[in-house]
Design a protein around this motif. Structure first.
Motif, PDB file in Angstrom:
ATOM      1  N   LYS A 527       0.829  -1.207   0.000  1.00 48.91           N
ATOM      2  CA  LYS A 527       0.000   0.000   0.000  1.00 48.91           C
ATOM      3  C   LYS A 527       0.864   1.258   0.000  1.00 48.91           C
ATOM      4  N   ILE A 528       1.970   1.212   0.743  1.00 46.62           N
ATOM      5  CA  ILE A 528       2.888   2.366   0.791  1.00 46.62           C
ATOM      6  C   ILE A 528       3.613   2.525  -0.539  1.00 46.62           C
ATOM      7  N   LEU A 529       4.148   1.410  -1.075  1.00 44.34           N
ATOM      8  CA  LEU A 529       4.929   1.473  -2.312  1.00 44.34           C
ATOM      9  C   LEU A 529       4.073   1.874  -3.506  1.00 44.34           C
ATOM     10  N   GLU A 530       2.814   1.465  -3.487  1.00 43.15           N
ATOM     11  CA  GLU A 530       1.929   1.788  -4.612  1.00 43.15           C
ATOM     12  C   GLU A 530       1.612   3.282  -4.685  1.00 43.15           C
ATOM     13  N   LYS A 531       1.844   4.005  -3.577  1.00 46.71           N
ATOM     14  CA  LYS A 531       1.651   5.454  -3.610  1.00 46.71           C
ATOM     15  C   LYS A 531       2.604   6.118  -4.607  1.00 46.71           C
ATOM     16  N   LEU A 532       3.745   5.474  -4.838  1.00 46.59           N
ATOM     17  CA  LEU A 532       4.734   6.027  -5.769  1.00 46.59           C
ATOM     18  C   LEU A 532       4.402   5.698  -7.219  1.00 46.59           C
ATOM     19  N   GLY A 533       3.454   4.780  -7.422  1.00 48.32           N
ATOM     20  CA  GLY A 533       3.013   4.428  -8.769  1.00 48.32           C
ATOM     21  C   GLY A 533       4.169   3.947  -9.637  1.00 48.32           C
ATOM     22  N   ASN A 534       4.168   4.400 -10.896  1.00 51.89           N
ATOM     23  CA  ASN A 534       5.222   3.972 -11.824  1.00 51.89           C
ATOM     24  C   ASN A 534       6.524   4.755 -11.645  1.00 51.89           C
ATOM     25  N   GLU A 535       6.604   5.562 -10.566  1.00 51.42           N
ATOM     26  CA  GLU A 535       7.835   6.310 -10.278  1.00 51.42           C
ATOM     27  C   GLU A 535       8.723   5.594  -9.256  1.00 51.42           C
ATOM     28  N   LEU A 536       8.301   4.408  -8.816  1.00 49.26           N
ATOM     29  CA  LEU A 536       9.076   3.669  -7.819  1.00 49.26           C
ATOM     30  C   LEU A 536      10.494   3.382  -8.306  1.00 49.26           C
ATOM     31  N   LEU A 540      14.323   3.828  -6.577  1.00 45.15           N
ATOM     32  CA  LEU A 540      15.259   2.717  -6.386  1.00 45.15           C
ATOM     33  C   LEU A 540      16.462   2.817  -7.320  1.00 45.15           C
ATOM     34  N   ILE A 541      16.459   3.801  -8.218  1.00 49.32           N
ATOM     35  CA  ILE A 541      17.514   4.012  -9.225  1.00 49.32           C
ATOM     36  C   ILE A 541      17.732   2.724 -10.020  1.00 49.32           C
ATOM     37  N   SER A 542      16.628   2.194 -10.519  1.00 50.86           N
ATOM     38  CA  SER A 542      16.658   1.007 -11.375  1.00 50.86           C
ATOM     39  C   SER A 542      15.871   1.309 -12.644  1.00 50.86           C
ATOM     40  N   SER A 543      15.995   0.444 -13.648  1.00 50.99           N
ATOM     41  CA  SER A 543      15.265   0.674 -14.897  1.00 50.99           C
ATOM     42  C   SER A 543      13.818   0.218 -14.807  1.00 50.99           C
ATOM     43  N   GLU A 544      13.552  -0.679 -13.863  1.00 51.63           N
ATOM     44  CA  GLU A 544      12.190  -1.196 -13.717  1.00 51.63           C
ATOM     45  C   GLU A 544      12.008  -1.660 -12.281  1.00 51.63           C
ATOM     46  N   ALA A 545      10.781  -1.530 -11.752  1.00 54.73           N
ATOM     47  CA  ALA A 545      10.484  -1.997 -10.396  1.00 54.73           C
ATOM     48  C   ALA A 545       9.078  -2.568 -10.368  1.00 54.73           C
ATOM     49  N   ILE A 592      12.971  16.275 -24.514  1.00 52.83           N
ATOM     50  CA  ILE A 592      13.700  17.104 -25.476  1.00 52.83           C
ATOM     51  C   ILE A 592      12.746  17.866 -26.401  1.00 52.83           C
ATOM     52  N   ASP A 593      11.819  17.132 -26.993  1.00 52.36           N
ATOM     53  CA  ASP A 593      10.986  17.710 -28.057  1.00 52.36           C
ATOM     54  C   ASP A 593       9.626  18.209 -27.585  1.00 52.36           C
ATOM     55  N   ASP A 594       9.109  17.635 -26.511  1.00 55.58           N
ATOM     56  CA  ASP A 594       7.752  17.973 -26.080  1.00 55.58           C
ATOM     57  C   ASP A 594       7.780  18.801 -24.794  1.00 55.58           C
ATOM     58  N   ASP A 595       6.692  18.750 -24.024  1.00 54.56           N
ATOM     59  CA  ASP A 595       6.571  19.564 -22.806  1.00 54.56           C
ATOM     60  C   ASP A 595       7.343  18.989 -21.621  1.00 54.56           C
ATOM     61  N   GLY A 596       7.845  17.775 -21.750  1.00 50.63           N
ATOM     62  CA  GLY A 596       8.589  17.157 -20.654  1.00 50.63           C
ATOM     63  C   GLY A 596       7.710  16.246 -19.820  1.00 50.63           C
ATOM     64  N   GLU A 597       8.333  15.258 -19.196  1.00 49.82           N
ATOM     65  CA  GLU A 597       7.580  14.282 -18.404  1.00 49.82           C
ATOM     66  C   GLU A 597       6.997  14.928 -17.145  1.00 49.82           C
ATOM     67  N   GLN A 598       5.953  14.313 -16.625  1.00 50.93           N
ATOM     68  CA  GLN A 598       5.298  14.785 -15.411  1.00 50.93           C
ATOM     69  C   GLN A 598       5.665  13.867 -14.250  1.00 50.93           C
ATOM     70  N   ARG A 599       6.007  14.463 -13.132  1.00 53.66           N
ATOM     71  CA  ARG A 599       6.312  13.691 -11.920  1.00 53.66           C
ATOM     72  C   ARG A 599       5.428  14.189 -10.779  1.00 53.66           C
ATOM     73  N   LYS A 600       5.079  13.270  -9.873  1.00 55.95           N
ATOM     74  CA  LYS A 600       4.302  13.648  -8.697  1.00 55.95           C
ATOM     75  C   LYS A 600       4.999  13.266  -7.391  1.00 55.95           C
ATOM     76  N   PHE A 601       5.739  12.168  -7.444  1.00 59.77           N
ATOM     77  CA  PHE A 601       6.252  11.609  -6.192  1.00 59.77           C
ATOM     78  C   PHE A 601       7.775  11.596  -6.107  1.00 59.77           C
ATOM     79  N   VAL A 602       8.450  11.187  -7.195  1.00 60.07           N
ATOM     80  CA  VAL A 602       9.906  11.052  -7.175  1.00 60.07           C
ATOM     81  C   VAL A 602      10.527  11.831  -8.332  1.00 60.07           C
TER      82      VAL A 602
END
Length: 602
Positions: A527-536, A540-545, A592-602
């Motif tokens: 429940k805690i980790l899911e708060k970070l969504g796809n930004e986890l 963790l400084i990994s390519s996928e989590a 680079i080309d668009d408005d840039g990615e959106q972040r909420k948590f990390v």
């Protein structure tokens, strides 16, 4: 007398009332006349013809011979015993009584007043109170006169025959003070009494000088009151533990006599510097660590940091090895500032993001910095400087170096330069800079001022860091992730880091961004980790989590075989999916080309 016991010696005691305190007191008690056989140079007086002009030690053989001639000597025997010696010249001393001026400890309840007032003083360490109380309780009257040719003269006028003070002495004090203030201390020697009193033929000036502890003891009046106003009470008196007998006490007694109060609110006592073996530093032992040498070789702030990081309440150990460790500690703090300053070069006030709109991790670090500030300021107020610098250092190493700065590198280096994600991070870095540079200023003064003068973000506020105030605004807890949840997230991150490090040690993984992290955890952790969504995976400084619900907590690290983005170094299937940017991922293309990615948590 009470100083004679059956346990030591023969029980037959030589008593010389002019040459020892115990002897003087017992003879005074029994009305035995004091005979002073030595002149003011400690040579025997001329009336003692066969030893006249000799110092006491050289006269011993002649006196023994005279006793033998008169059959007055029972036995002569040499034996070893302790004897007072001059601390500077290492030569034997002899005590002799001389007429002196004293301040009574009991008249006008001076000692009683001092004992009452010391209880209202804050003593650091706390044992300082017991130490000064014990010294005051048994303190004799204060001898304030010295027979020296230099120093502040005691401007008394006394009768030639009976030694009585002149009846107009109080008025004379003021007159003499005016002359000395205009012409200097030497004016007392030139001063002629016939210009001040009509009965000058019957009186003489005293030639004694004031005890130097009286000089330093009245700085509360002669210095502080003159600069800061009448009856000012100093915030802090700071000295070594030997000053409970010296400056702390002389200042207290003179202030009680003059103002009825202690001259200080707090008294701080520090230990002495010793070498790594606990020995006092001295030139003869060759173990002196020269402050100037440290200053020249390592810098003034290394010396200041060593002093601040040492628990001053006991003896302080100084050695080349300890100073080397201090240099390492300093570099960690300085490198933290270098990183922060390097990432604020394109940041202005109009780029700031409001706290409520910031990314959750950026909110967390601001709150941590404000907690650090509160803790450090409390420690400064309590004079616990070693704990204050320890907290600052640990914050730079752990919360910043170990967590925040390591995580946000991706956002700072790969997000669109003017994106909210990057500006949110810079807003936090800017606040970190402002908080920490002020916190280090009392200790790393030169470094703090150097940072202040070279940063436009800082020097537009005030001319110097030492002219600024702390921002003591309340901590803002408005966040979707509370502190206990962040603590658990970082515990899991530590476990992931250890697992990745094990893979690297086994040569199964080159770096953390080559990894895929799979976390099995209970529902509470999920429940805690899911708060970070796809930004986890950014945290963790990994390519996928990936996370899955399991009863027992465990971590699996796999090596990713997906192509590596040459810009952000993440491994992702989108790398090479566009002809325009064949070597980078879709996230980097968006930045680079668009408005840039959106972040909420990390």
């Amino acid at each position: 007398g009470d100083h004679v016991t059956l346990e030591t010696g023969t029980g037959c005691v030589h008593t010389a009332p002019a040459h020892g305190t115990d002897d003087h007191l017992i003879c005074k008690k029994n009305n035995i006349q004091t005979i002073n056989a030595l002149n003011n140079k400690a040579f025997f007086k001329t009336e003692l013809d066969f030893i006249a002009g000799l110092p006491s030690m050289k006269a011993d053989p002649l006196i023994i011979e005279k006793l033998k001639e008169n059959n007055s000597l029972i036995n002569v025997e040499d034996y070893y015993h302790s004897y007072p010696h001059c601390w500077r010249h290492k030569t034997p001393l002899i005590f002799t009584s001389t007429p002196q001026w004293f301040i009574s400890m009991n008249k006008n309840n001076l000692i009683k007043g001092a004992l009452n007032k010391v209880k209202n003083v804050n003593w650091e360490p706390s044992w300082g109170l017991q130490r000064i109380e014990s010294m005051l309780t048994d303190r004799p009257d204060w001898c304030i006169s010295r027979q020296r040719n230099w120093g502040v003269p005691i401007t008394l006028v006394v009768h030639k025959e009976n030694g009585e003070i002149h009846p107009n002495q109080i008025e004379l004090f003021d007159k003499f003070a005016e002359v000395i203030e205009k012409e200097g201390i030497s004016a007392w020697d030139k001063l002629n009494l016939k210009d001040y009193i009509s009965d000058h033929d019957d009186y003489v000036k005293t030639s004694d000088s004031l005890d130097v502890w009286f000089d330093s003891g009245v700085t509360h009046y002669a210095v502080s009151s003159k600069i800061f106003g009448k009856n000012v009470v100093s915030d802090l008196y700071l000295e070594g533990s030997d000053q409970h007998r010296g400056w702390f006490q002389s200042s207290l007694l003179t202030s009680i006599a003059m103002n009825g109060n202690a001259p200080y609110k707090t008294v701080l006592t520090h230990g002495f510097v010793v070498d790594e073996k606990g020995r006092k530093q001295s030139k003869s032992l060759g173990n002196v660590v020269s402050p100037q040498k440290v200053w020249d070789n390592l810098g003034a702030d290394i010396l200041r940091l060593w002093v601040a990081s040492t628990d001053y309440r006991s003896e302080m150990v100084a050695s080349d090895e300890i100073l080397k460790r201090t240099s390492d500690q300093y570099r960690r703090i300085r490198n933290t500032f270098r990183f922060i300053l390097g990432n604020l070069s394109d940041f202005q006030d109009n780029d700031k993001i409001n706290f409520e709109d910031q990314i959750e991790l950026d909110k967390w670090v601001i709150n941590q910095a404000k907690k650090l500030q509160k803790d450090v300021l409390d420690l400064y107020e309590s004079h616990l400087y070693h704990k204050a610098i320890q907290k600052i250092h640990n914050f730079c190493v752990n919360e910043l170096g170990g967590i925040y700065l390591d995580i946000v590198k991706d956002r700072l280096y790969t997000c669109k330069s003017n994106s909210s994600a990057r500006r949110s991070c810079q807003t936090s870095l800017d606040q970190l800079l402002n908080i920490i540079v002020r916190l280090i200023a009392p200790i790393l003064s030169y470094t703090a001022e150097e940072i202040w003068q070279t940063s436009e973000r800082l020097n537009i506020q005030e001319e110097s860091v030492f002219l600024t105030n702390f921002d003591i605004s309340e901590i803002n807890y408005e966040s979707t992730i509370n502190e206990s949840e962040w603590n658990r997230i970082f515990e899991i991150k530590d476990a992931v880091n250890q697992s990745i490090e094990e893979m690297r040690n086994e040569n199964k993984l080159k770096g953390s961004l080559d990894s895929i992290v799979n976390i099995n955890a209970n529902s509470k952790d999920i429940k805690i980790l899911e708060k970070l969504g796809n930004e986890l995976h950014f945290l963790l400084i990994s390519s996928e989590a990936n996370v899955k619900i399991k009863e027992s907590f465990n971590i699996q690290i796999n090596s990713s075989n997906r192509p590596k983005c040459t810009r952000c170094w993440h491994r992702h299937s989108s790398v090479g999916s566009t002809k325009e940017h064949p070597e980078i991922c879709h996230r980097c293309i968006e930045n680079i080309d668009d408005d840039g990615e959106q972040r909420k948590f990390v």
